[in-house]
Design a protein around this motif. Structure first.
Motif, PDB file in Angstrom:
ATOM      1  N   GLY A 178       0.821  -1.027  -0.040  1.00 28.93           N
ATOM      2  CA  GLY A 178       0.014   0.100   0.238  1.00 28.93           C
ATOM      3  C   GLY A 178       0.742   1.199  -0.090  1.00 28.93           C
ATOM      4  O   GLY A 178       0.206   2.151  -0.154  1.00 28.93           O
ATOM      5  N   ASN A 179       2.042   1.126   0.137  1.00 26.16           N
ATOM      6  CA  ASN A 179       2.948   2.339   0.379  1.00 26.16           C
ATOM      7  C   ASN A 179       4.008   2.381  -0.374  1.00 26.16           C
ATOM      8  O   ASN A 179       5.172   2.138   0.155  1.00 26.16           O
ATOM      9  CB  ASN A 179       3.144   2.739   1.798  1.00 26.16           C
ATOM     10  CG  ASN A 179       3.879   3.957   1.913  1.00 26.16           C
ATOM     11  OD1 ASN A 179       3.748   4.963   1.491  1.00 26.16           O
ATOM     12  ND2 ASN A 179       4.819   4.031   2.877  1.00 26.16           N
ATOM     13  N   ILE A 180       4.204   2.060  -1.747  1.00 24.34           N
ATOM     14  CA  ILE A 180       5.343   2.368  -2.348  1.00 24.34           C
ATOM     15  C   ILE A 180       5.334   3.494  -3.410  1.00 24.34           C
ATOM     16  O   ILE A 180       4.105   3.467  -4.109  1.00 24.34           O
ATOM     17  CB  ILE A 180       5.626   0.894  -3.222  1.00 24.34           C
ATOM     18  CG1 ILE A 180       5.868  -0.278  -2.329  1.00 24.34           C
ATOM     19  CG2 ILE A 180       6.915   1.177  -4.211  1.00 24.34           C
ATOM     20  CD1 ILE A 180       6.010  -1.627  -3.385  1.00 24.34           C
ATOM     21  N   LYS A 181       6.230   4.288  -3.279  1.00 25.24           N
ATOM     22  CA  LYS A 181       6.265   5.558  -3.989  1.00 25.24           C
ATOM     23  C   LYS A 181       6.830   5.909  -5.304  1.00 25.24           C
ATOM     24  O   LYS A 181       6.421   6.536  -5.879  1.00 25.24           O
ATOM     25  CB  LYS A 181       6.352   6.908  -2.886  1.00 25.24           C
ATOM     26  CG  LYS A 181       5.879   7.000  -1.560  1.00 25.24           C
ATOM     27  CD  LYS A 181       4.364   7.222  -1.846  1.00 25.24           C
ATOM     28  CE  LYS A 181       3.678   7.416  -0.436  1.00 25.24           C
ATOM     29  NZ  LYS A 181       2.342   7.603  -0.491  1.00 25.24           N
ATOM     30  N   TYR A 186      10.236   0.306  -4.794  1.00 29.25           N
ATOM     31  CA  TYR A 186      10.018  -1.131  -5.099  1.00 29.25           C
ATOM     32  C   TYR A 186      11.343  -2.000  -5.269  1.00 29.25           C
ATOM     33  O   TYR A 186      11.308  -3.165  -4.965  1.00 29.25           O
ATOM     34  CB  TYR A 186       9.390  -1.151  -6.541  1.00 29.25           C
ATOM     35  CG  TYR A 186       9.230  -2.246  -7.325  1.00 29.25           C
ATOM     36  CD1 TYR A 186       8.235  -3.343  -6.984  1.00 29.25           C
ATOM     37  CD2 TYR A 186      10.041  -2.632  -8.254  1.00 29.25           C
ATOM     38  CE1 TYR A 186       8.044  -4.313  -7.597  1.00 29.25           C
ATOM     39  CE2 TYR A 186       9.967  -3.960  -8.827  1.00 29.25           C
ATOM     40  CZ  TYR A 186       8.925  -4.917  -8.529  1.00 29.25           C
ATOM     41  OH  TYR A 186       8.836  -5.903  -9.249  1.00 29.25           O
ATOM     42  N   SER A 187      12.437  -1.661  -5.781  1.00 29.43           N
ATOM     43  CA  SER A 187      13.506  -2.131  -5.915  1.00 29.43           C
ATOM     44  C   SER A 187      13.990  -2.626  -4.592  1.00 29.43           C
ATOM     45  O   SER A 187      14.428  -3.777  -4.277  1.00 29.43           O
ATOM     46  CB  SER A 187      14.412  -1.481  -6.513  1.00 29.43           C
ATOM     47  OG  SER A 187      14.234  -1.110  -7.839  1.00 29.43           O
ATOM     48  N   ILE A 188      13.964  -1.739  -3.571  1.00 31.12           N
ATOM     49  CA  ILE A 188      14.230  -2.259  -2.175  1.00 31.12           C
ATOM     50  C   ILE A 188      13.310  -3.326  -1.402  1.00 31.12           C
ATOM     51  O   ILE A 188      13.799  -4.032  -1.079  1.00 31.12           O
ATOM     52  CB  ILE A 188      14.106  -0.766  -1.405  1.00 31.12           C
ATOM     53  CG1 ILE A 188      15.359   0.382  -1.690  1.00 31.12           C
ATOM     54  CG2 ILE A 188      14.528  -1.252   0.413  1.00 31.12           C
ATOM     55  CD1 ILE A 188      15.179   1.540  -1.159  1.00 31.12           C
ATOM     56  N   SER A 221      -0.752   2.756  -7.376  1.00 30.38           N
ATOM     57  CA  SER A 221      -1.091   2.628  -6.088  1.00 30.38           C
ATOM     58  C   SER A 221      -2.444   1.790  -6.006  1.00 30.38           C
ATOM     59  O   SER A 221      -3.448   2.265  -6.375  1.00 30.38           O
ATOM     60  CB  SER A 221      -1.285   4.148  -5.508  1.00 30.38           C
ATOM     61  OG  SER A 221      -1.614   4.157  -4.312  1.00 30.38           O
ATOM     62  N   PRO A 222      -2.137   0.641  -5.137  1.00 33.76           N
ATOM     63  CA  PRO A 222      -1.071  -0.110  -4.804  1.00 33.76           C
ATOM     64  C   PRO A 222       0.024  -0.627  -5.785  1.00 33.76           C
ATOM     65  O   PRO A 222      -0.651  -0.891  -6.798  1.00 33.76           O
ATOM     66  CB  PRO A 222      -1.698  -1.027  -3.615  1.00 33.76           C
ATOM     67  CG  PRO A 222      -2.813  -1.375  -4.461  1.00 33.76           C
ATOM     68  CD  PRO A 222      -3.351  -0.129  -5.095  1.00 33.76           C
ATOM     69  N   TRP A 223       0.940  -1.134  -5.461  1.00 33.42           N
ATOM     70  CA  TRP A 223       1.774  -1.993  -6.096  1.00 33.42           C
ATOM     71  C   TRP A 223       1.572  -3.407  -6.037  1.00 33.42           C
ATOM     72  O   TRP A 223       1.366  -3.810  -4.728  1.00 33.42           O
ATOM     73  CB  TRP A 223       3.151  -1.544  -5.814  1.00 33.42           C
ATOM     74  CG  TRP A 223       3.868  -0.217  -6.427  1.00 33.42           C
ATOM     75  CD1 TRP A 223       3.268   0.898  -6.167  1.00 33.42           C
ATOM     76  CD2 TRP A 223       4.963  -0.004  -7.302  1.00 33.42           C
ATOM     77  NE1 TRP A 223       4.070   1.732  -6.959  1.00 33.42           N
ATOM     78  CE2 TRP A 223       4.810   1.257  -7.515  1.00 33.42           C
ATOM     79  CE3 TRP A 223       5.989  -0.860  -7.792  1.00 33.42           C
ATOM     80  CZ2 TRP A 223       6.012   1.699  -8.352  1.00 33.42           C
ATOM     81  CZ3 TRP A 223       6.946  -0.299  -8.782  1.00 33.42           C
ATOM     82  CH2 TRP A 223       6.939   0.983  -8.936  1.00 33.42           C
ATOM     83  N   TYR A 224       1.672  -4.086  -7.083  1.00 32.74           N
ATOM     84  CA  TYR A 224       1.406  -5.653  -7.138  1.00 32.74           C
ATOM     85  C   TYR A 224       2.386  -6.220  -7.392  1.00 32.74           C
ATOM     86  O   TYR A 224       3.179  -5.890  -8.486  1.00 32.74           O
ATOM     87  CB  TYR A 224       0.063  -5.761  -8.061  1.00 32.74           C
ATOM     88  CG  TYR A 224      -0.165  -7.241  -8.167  1.00 32.74           C
ATOM     89  CD1 TYR A 224      -1.071  -8.163  -7.389  1.00 32.74           C
ATOM     90  CD2 TYR A 224       0.593  -7.984  -9.297  1.00 32.74           C
ATOM     91  CE1 TYR A 224      -1.185  -9.307  -7.603  1.00 32.74           C
ATOM     92  CE2 TYR A 224       0.085  -9.226  -9.631  1.00 32.74           C
ATOM     93  CZ  TYR A 224      -0.748  -9.957  -8.771  1.00 32.74           C
ATOM     94  OH  TYR A 224      -0.845 -11.142  -8.938  1.00 32.74           O
ATOM     95  N   ILE A 225       2.849  -7.363  -6.639  1.00 35.15           N
ATOM     96  CA  ILE A 225       4.010  -8.216  -7.316  1.00 35.15           C
ATOM     97  C   ILE A 225       3.549  -9.768  -7.080  1.00 35.15           C
ATOM     98  O   ILE A 225       2.817 -10.165  -6.217  1.00 35.15           O
ATOM     99  CB  ILE A 225       5.076  -8.089  -6.210  1.00 35.15           C
ATOM    100  CG1 ILE A 225       5.539  -6.650  -6.344  1.00 35.15           C
ATOM    101  CG2 ILE A 225       6.217  -8.988  -6.558  1.00 35.15           C
ATOM    102  CD1 ILE A 225       6.641  -6.302  -5.049  1.00 35.15           C
ATOM    103  N   ALA A 308       7.735  -2.956   7.413  1.00 29.55           N
ATOM    104  CA  ALA A 308       7.219  -1.982   8.426  1.00 29.55           C
ATOM    105  C   ALA A 308       6.556  -0.569   8.040  1.00 29.55           C
ATOM    106  O   ALA A 308       5.870   0.262   8.852  1.00 29.55           O
ATOM    107  CB  ALA A 308       8.405  -1.674   9.393  1.00 29.55           C
ATOM    108  N   ASP A 309       7.075  -0.072   6.814  1.00 26.49           N
ATOM    109  CA  ASP A 309       6.399   1.077   6.252  1.00 26.49           C
ATOM    110  C   ASP A 309       5.354   0.987   5.611  1.00 26.49           C
ATOM    111  O   ASP A 309       4.791   2.029   4.833  1.00 26.49           O
ATOM    112  CB  ASP A 309       7.574   1.793   5.760  1.00 26.49           C
ATOM    113  CG  ASP A 309       8.125   1.056   4.271  1.00 26.49           C
ATOM    114  OD1 ASP A 309       7.686   0.010   4.372  1.00 26.49           O
ATOM    115  OD2 ASP A 309       8.661   1.818   3.547  1.00 26.49           O
TER     116      ASP A 309
END
Length: 342
Positions: A178-181, A186-188, A221-225, A308-309
Motif C-alpha cells: 500500500g505504500n510504495i512511492k 519497489y527495488s528495495i 497505487s498500490p503496487w502488485y507483485i 514496517a513502512d
C-alpha cells in the motif's frame, strides 16, 4: 527474440539491479538531503530581509556540514562505487538486447554517469557545495530510474501472464504493497524479498535451481507483485511476512513509537515462529542453534525493511493494516528507521 525471452531478459536485469543494496541506500540518502535543500531554499527565497537571509543560509550551511559528518560514518564508499558500475553495466546490456539502435535510453545512463562523477567529487571534497550537487544528481537519477521501471513494467505486465507456465515444483504468491512511492522503493522491497527467500532456502538446503522468480508486477497505487518459488520456502516466506506485518500493525498506537520486529533472535522467534517452521520443514534446528539464531536476526531486519513502512498490505489474499491514521503511522515508521540508522 520471442516474448518469453524478452520477459526473462527484463526480469533478470531488474532482479539483479534490485540486489544492489548500497546503490539504492545511497540514492535514497542523498534524495532525502535534496528534499531538505529544496525546503530550505524555498524558505530563503520567501525572506526579503538580508540579515534573515544570511542567518538562514549560515544555519543551513552548518546543517549540511553535520550531515556530511554523519554521512562519513554511514555510507561505505567502495560498495557504492562497485554497485554504481554494476547497475550501469546491467542497464547497458539490457538496452543493447532490447533496442541496440535506440538512443532514448541514454538519458538514465547519463544520469548514472553524472551521479557517479558528483559522488566521486563529493567524497574527495566533502563540502556543502559538493553535497548539494550530488543530492541534486540523486534526485535526477531517481526520476530517470522510475521512468525506466515504469516502462519495463508495462512490457512485463503485458507479456508475462501469457508466457509464464507454472512448474510442478513451484508455488505462486501475490503481494500488494500500500505504500510504495517509486521504483526505487519497489527495488528495495524486491531486494528484501529475495534476501528473505534466499536465507530460508539456504537453511533448508534448497537446490539453487529454485530461485525466487518475479513473474509479474504492476506499478501504481498500490503496487502488485507476483512471484514463483520453491513451495516450502515460499510458504515460510509468506508466513513470516504475515506474522511480521500483523505484529507491527497490531501493536501500533498514535501516541507511542512504532514497534518493529526485535533484532534479538529469541524475541523475534516468538513473533515469527522461524524455528518451528524450519523444524517442520525437516531442519535439525537443535544441531544448528547458533546458525539458526543468526538467520532469525537477519530475517527480522529484512522483514522490518520489507513491511514496517506499509500501513496496509495483502499477502497471498490475507490483508493486514493499521487502525487509525495512515499518515501518522508513516511518520512514525520514518522516525523509527532514522533512529535505527544511528
Amino acid at each position: 527474440m520471442n516474448s518469453y525471452e524478452l520477459v526473462e531478459i527484463i526480469n533478470h536485469c531488474l532482479v539483479e539491479v534490485a540486489t544492489k543494496k548500497n546503490f539504492f541506500e545511497a540514492i535514497g540518502y542523498f534524495q532525502k538531503i535534496n528534499e531538505k535543500i529544496q525546503l530550505r531554499t524555498s524558505e530563503i527565497i520567501s525572506v526579503t530581509e538580508k540579515d534573515k537571509i544570511f542567518n538562514i543560509a549560515n544555519s543551513f550551511r552548518g546543517t549540511l556540514n553535520q550531515l556530511i559528518s554523519k554521512e562519513k560514518t554511514e555510507i561505505n564508499l567502495f560498495p557504492v562505487y562497485d554497485e554504481l558500475k554494476a547497475v550501469s553495466e546491467l542497464l547497458q546490456n539490457l538496452f543493447k538486447k532490447l533496442s541496440p539502435d535506440d538512443e532514448n535510453h541514454l538519458s538514465i545512463l547519463s544520469s548514472l554517469d553524472k551521479f557517479t562523477l558528483y559522488y566521486q567529487d563529493h567524497v574527495r571534497l566533502y563540502t556543502p557545495e559538493s553535497l548539494h550537487k550530488v543530492a541534486g544528481a540523486a534526485y535526477e537519477l531517481s526520476i530517470e530510474y522510475n521512468e525506466i521501471i515504469s516502462t519495463l513494467s508495462l512490457v512485463v505486465y503485458s507479456l508475462s501472464a501469457a508466457n509464464y507456465q507454472k512448474a510442478d515444483n513451484e508455488e505462486l504468491a501475490e503481494f500488494i504493497f500500500g505504500n510504495i512511492k517509486s521504483a526505487i522503493d519497489y527495488s528495495i522491497k524486491i531486494r528484501c524479498l529475495i534476501e528473505i527467500y534466499d536465507r530460508v532456502a539456504a537453511k533448508l538446503e534448497i537446490n539453487p535451481n529454485h530461485p525466487l522468480k518475479i513473474i509479474k508486477f504492476e506499478t501504481g497505487s498500490p503496487w502488485y507483485i507476483k512471484v514463483a518459488g520453491h513451495p516450502i520456502t515460499l510458504t515460510i516466506v509468506t508466513n513470516l511476512m504475515i506474522a511480521g506485518a500483523q505484529y507491527i500493525h497490531a501493536s501500533y498506537t498514535e501516541n507511542s513509537p512504532l514497534n518493529t520486529i526485535p533484532k534479538a533472535a529469541e524475541a523475534a522467534d516468538k513473533i515469527l515462529k522461524v524455528t518451528s517452521q524450519l523444524k517442520k520443514a525437516g531442519l535439525d534446528v537443535e544441531a544448528q542453534e547458533r546458525q539458526v539464531n543468526e538467520t532469525i536476526s537477519i530475517l527480522a531486519k529484512e522483514l522490518n525493511a520489507l513491511v514496517a513502512d506499509q500501513y496496509q498490505m495483502e499477502i497471498n489474499g490475507k490483508e493486514t493494516k493499521v487502525s487509525g491514521s495512515s499518515d501518522k503511522y508513516l511518520e512514525q515508521a520514518r522516525q523509527t528507521f532514522i533512529e535505527q540508522q544511528k
